[in-house]
Design a protein around this motif. Structure first.
Motif, PDB file in Angstrom:
ATOM      1  N   ARG A  65     171.361 -13.123 -81.698  1.00  0.00           N
ATOM      2  CA  ARG A  65     170.139 -12.326 -81.854  1.00  0.00           C
ATOM      3  C   ARG A  65     170.461 -10.863 -82.122  1.00  0.00           C
ATOM      4  O   ARG A  65     169.859 -10.233 -83.004  1.00  0.00           O
ATOM      5  N   SER A  66     171.408 -10.327 -81.377  1.00  0.00           N
ATOM      6  CA  SER A  66     171.789  -8.923 -81.566  1.00  0.00           C
ATOM      7  C   SER A  66     172.403  -8.702 -82.938  1.00  0.00           C
ATOM      8  O   SER A  66     172.114  -7.705 -83.613  1.00  0.00           O
ATOM      9  N   TYR A  67     173.243  -9.640 -83.357  1.00  0.00           N
ATOM     10  CA  TYR A  67     173.902  -9.515 -84.661  1.00  0.00           C
ATOM     11  C   TYR A  67     172.869  -9.510 -85.788  1.00  0.00           C
ATOM     12  O   TYR A  67     172.957  -8.700 -86.724  1.00  0.00           O
ATOM     13  N   ILE A  68     171.883 -10.399 -85.715  1.00  0.00           N
ATOM     14  CA  ILE A  68     170.844 -10.450 -86.738  1.00  0.00           C
ATOM     15  C   ILE A  68     170.055  -9.142 -86.764  1.00  0.00           C
ATOM     16  O   ILE A  68     169.742  -8.595 -87.832  1.00  0.00           O
ATOM     17  N   ALA A  69     169.733  -8.620 -85.590  1.00  0.00           N
ATOM     18  CA  ALA A  69     168.952  -7.388 -85.500  1.00  0.00           C
ATOM     19  C   ALA A  69     169.705  -6.185 -86.037  1.00  0.00           C
ATOM     20  O   ALA A  69     169.100  -5.250 -86.587  1.00  0.00           O
ATOM     21  N   GLU A  70     171.027  -6.212 -85.913  1.00  0.00           N
ATOM     22  CA  GLU A  70     171.832  -5.045 -86.257  1.00  0.00           C
ATOM     23  C   GLU A  70     172.527  -5.135 -87.613  1.00  0.00           C
ATOM     24  O   GLU A  70     173.107  -4.141 -88.068  1.00  0.00           O
ATOM     25  N   THR A  71     172.477  -6.294 -88.268  1.00  0.00           N
ATOM     26  CA  THR A  71     173.257  -6.522 -89.487  1.00  0.00           C
ATOM     27  C   THR A  71     172.346  -6.917 -90.629  1.00  0.00           C
ATOM     28  O   THR A  71     171.777  -8.022 -90.639  1.00  0.00           O
ATOM     29  N   ALA A  72     172.221  -6.053 -91.605  1.00  0.00           N
ATOM     30  CA  ALA A  72     171.289  -6.303 -92.704  1.00  0.00           C
ATOM     31  C   ALA A  72     171.752  -7.447 -93.603  1.00  0.00           C
ATOM     32  O   ALA A  72     170.931  -8.193 -94.140  1.00  0.00           O
ATOM     33  N   ASP A  73     173.063  -7.597 -93.775  1.00  0.00           N
ATOM     34  CA  ASP A  73     173.583  -8.593 -94.718  1.00  0.00           C
ATOM     35  C   ASP A  73     174.173  -9.803 -94.007  1.00  0.00           C
ATOM     36  O   ASP A  73     175.130 -10.410 -94.477  1.00  0.00           O
ATOM     37  N   TYR A  74     173.591 -10.189 -92.868  1.00  0.00           N
ATOM     38  CA  TYR A  74     174.161 -11.286 -92.078  1.00  0.00           C
ATOM     39  C   TYR A  74     174.149 -12.623 -92.827  1.00  0.00           C
ATOM     40  O   TYR A  74     174.894 -13.543 -92.504  1.00  0.00           O
ATOM     41  N   GLY A  75     173.319 -12.741 -93.843  1.00  0.00           N
ATOM     42  CA  GLY A  75     173.255 -13.976 -94.615  1.00  0.00           C
ATOM     43  C   GLY A  75     174.196 -14.015 -95.805  1.00  0.00           C
ATOM     44  O   GLY A  75     174.230 -15.012 -96.539  1.00  0.00           O
ATOM     45  N   GLU A  76     174.992 -12.976 -96.008  1.00  0.00           N
ATOM     46  CA  GLU A  76     175.885 -12.922 -97.167  1.00  0.00           C
ATOM     47  C   GLU A  76     176.883 -14.081 -97.150  1.00  0.00           C
ATOM     48  O   GLU A  76     177.488 -14.395 -96.124  1.00  0.00           O
ATOM     49  N   ILE A  77     177.049 -14.708 -98.307  1.00  0.00           N
ATOM     50  CA  ILE A  77     177.986 -15.831 -98.438  1.00  0.00           C
ATOM     51  C   ILE A  77     179.404 -15.285 -98.576  1.00  0.00           C
ATOM     52  O   ILE A  77     179.676 -14.429 -99.422  1.00  0.00           O
ATOM     53  N   ILE A  78     180.323 -15.794 -97.752  1.00  0.00           N
ATOM     54  CA  ILE A  78     181.716 -15.346 -97.807  1.00  0.00           C
ATOM     55  C   ILE A  78     182.667 -16.459 -98.246  1.00  0.00           C
ATOM     56  O   ILE A  78     183.779 -16.180 -98.684  1.00  0.00           O
ATOM     57  N   VAL A  79     182.224 -17.712 -98.141  1.00  0.00           N
ATOM     58  CA  VAL A  79     183.028 -18.847 -98.606  1.00  0.00           C
ATOM     59  C   VAL A  79     182.091 -19.860 -99.251  1.00  0.00           C
ATOM     60  O   VAL A  79     181.048 -20.188 -98.691  1.00  0.00           O
ATOM     61  N   ARG A  80     182.479 -20.368-100.424  1.00  0.00           N
ATOM     62  CA  ARG A  80     181.711 -21.418-101.093  1.00  0.00           C
ATOM     63  C   ARG A  80     182.528 -22.706-101.112  1.00  0.00           C
ATOM     64  O   ARG A  80     183.710 -22.694-101.424  1.00  0.00           O
ATOM     65  N   ARG A  81     181.844 -23.814-100.745  1.00  0.00           N
ATOM     66  CA  ARG A  81     182.462 -25.128-100.822  1.00  0.00           C
ATOM     67  C   ARG A  81     181.623 -26.011-101.739  1.00  0.00           C
ATOM     68  O   ARG A  81     180.543 -25.603-102.173  1.00  0.00           O
ATOM     69  N   GLU A  82     182.110 -27.216-101.999  1.00  0.00           N
ATOM     70  CA  GLU A  82     181.431 -28.083-102.958  1.00  0.00           C
ATOM     71  C   GLU A  82     179.989 -28.366-102.555  1.00  0.00           C
ATOM     72  O   GLU A  82     179.081 -28.347-103.389  1.00  0.00           O
ATOM     73  N   ARG A  83     179.773 -28.606-101.258  1.00  0.00           N
ATOM     74  CA  ARG A  83     178.436 -29.010-100.824  1.00  0.00           C
ATOM     75  C   ARG A  83     177.842 -28.072 -99.777  1.00  0.00           C
ATOM     76  O   ARG A  83     176.797 -28.366 -99.208  1.00  0.00           O
ATOM     77  N   ASP A  84     178.485 -26.948 -99.537  1.00  0.00           N
ATOM     78  CA  ASP A  84     178.001 -26.063 -98.482  1.00  0.00           C
ATOM     79  C   ASP A  84     178.592 -24.673 -98.678  1.00  0.00           C
ATOM     80  O   ASP A  84     179.461 -24.462 -99.524  1.00  0.00           O
ATOM     81  N   VAL A  85     178.134 -23.728 -97.881  1.00  0.00           N
ATOM     82  CA  VAL A  85     178.667 -22.370 -97.910  1.00  0.00           C
ATOM     83  C   VAL A  85     178.846 -21.881 -96.475  1.00  0.00           C
ATOM     84  O   VAL A  85     178.267 -22.419 -95.535  1.00  0.00           O
ATOM     85  N   THR A  86     179.675 -20.845 -96.331  1.00  0.00           N
ATOM     86  CA  THR A  86     179.827 -20.146 -95.054  1.00  0.00           C
ATOM     87  C   THR A  86     179.308 -18.732 -95.227  1.00  0.00           C
ATOM     88  O   THR A  86     179.669 -18.036 -96.174  1.00  0.00           O
TER      89      THR A  86
END
Length: 271
Positions: free
Chosen positions: A18-39
């Protein structure tokens, strides 16, 4: 590890997320792409938050998780138990600001050959505040209340049926959805929470025909449903008995009442 410790770890994780979401604007940024999913950033934050919780308790564990795979923390240590961890179940909801996602942790005292049968405790901590938990042989609860619960005013059965992204959808499932006039369908975007809602008595059944589920997605919620008296199998009616870390491409059926389970299994079996 006692259920109280697992609950403390899960609560600490939820507070950190919860704190991370509140404090981090780009928390949804993709850092790893896989064939059927992302991180995404939030996924890795949650992974490391679990490690911090374990470090604060001086625990060494084998962790089977979505983002970091099968590993030991601290690295090189001698693990005392295994945790099956899904850091963010419902990540699309999370990045879009839809408050329907969770973290899921299942505990096994075994370090080798960890199957669904060896899971002894689990917690599913929702971001909106509810905490589902269970101990094997000790019932299941949500916020201290035994599951399932009674609800007044519910007039129609509610089913969650996941078909999007499937390579093929059984014709019987399509026809069931077309013909079910007195049924409410809801697909909410977090399979772990939805299985817990089955355990609670909110949703009558969850079916996922996509074959996209992995063991870590459902390990925690599966125990909660079983300890509530519900049924949880693959689409052929077979219980999940393989090692959790090796289970992928799962299609599943979960229901609280045996009659509902048999009805949905019959839908899957019909041509």
């Amino acid at each position: 590890m006692e259920i109280e410790e697992l609950l403390e770890i899960s609560t600490g994780l939820r507070d950190s997320i919860r704190s991370y979401i509140a404090e981090t604007a780009d928390y949804g940024e993709i850092i790893v792409r896989r064939e059927r999913d992302v991180t995404r950033k939030i996924d890795m934050f949650a992974e490391h938050a679990l490690e911090q919780e374990l470090a604060s308790c001086n625990y060494c564990a084998r962790i089977i998780s979505e983002e970091l795979g099968d590993h030991v923390y601290p690295k090189g240590g001698d693990p005392e138990f295994t945790l099956i961890f899904d850091p963010i179940d419902g990540s699309t909801n999370a990045i879009l600001g839809i408050p329907f996602f969770c973290s899921s942790i299942a505990y096994s005292p075994d370090v080798d050959h960890v199957s669904f049968d060896s899971i002894q405790a689990s917690v599913v901590a929702t971001i909106y505040g509810k905490t589902y938990y269970a101990e094997k042989g000790g019932n299941a609860f949500v916020d201290g209340k035994k599951l399932p619960r009674e609800f007044k005013g519910k007039t129609k059965p509610i089913f969650s049926i996941y078909t999007y992204g499937a390579e093929s959808i059984p014709e019987s499932v399509i026809q069931f959805q077309k013909g079910a006039k007195n049924v409410i369908f809801r697909v909410l975007g977090s399979i772990a929470i939805e299985i817990c809602l089955v355990a609670e008595g909110v949703i009558d059944a969850v079916m996922d025909v996509r074959g996209l589920i992995s063991g870590y997605d459902i390990a925690g919620a599966a125990l909660i449903l079983k300890e509530s008296g519900g049924l949880f199998t693959d689409m052929n009616g077979e219980e999940l008995r393989s090692e959790v870390g090796e289970m992928q491409n799962i299609a599943l059926l979960a229901a609280l009442e045996p009659e509902t389970y048999r009805k949905m299994l019959a839908v899957l079996a019909s041509k």
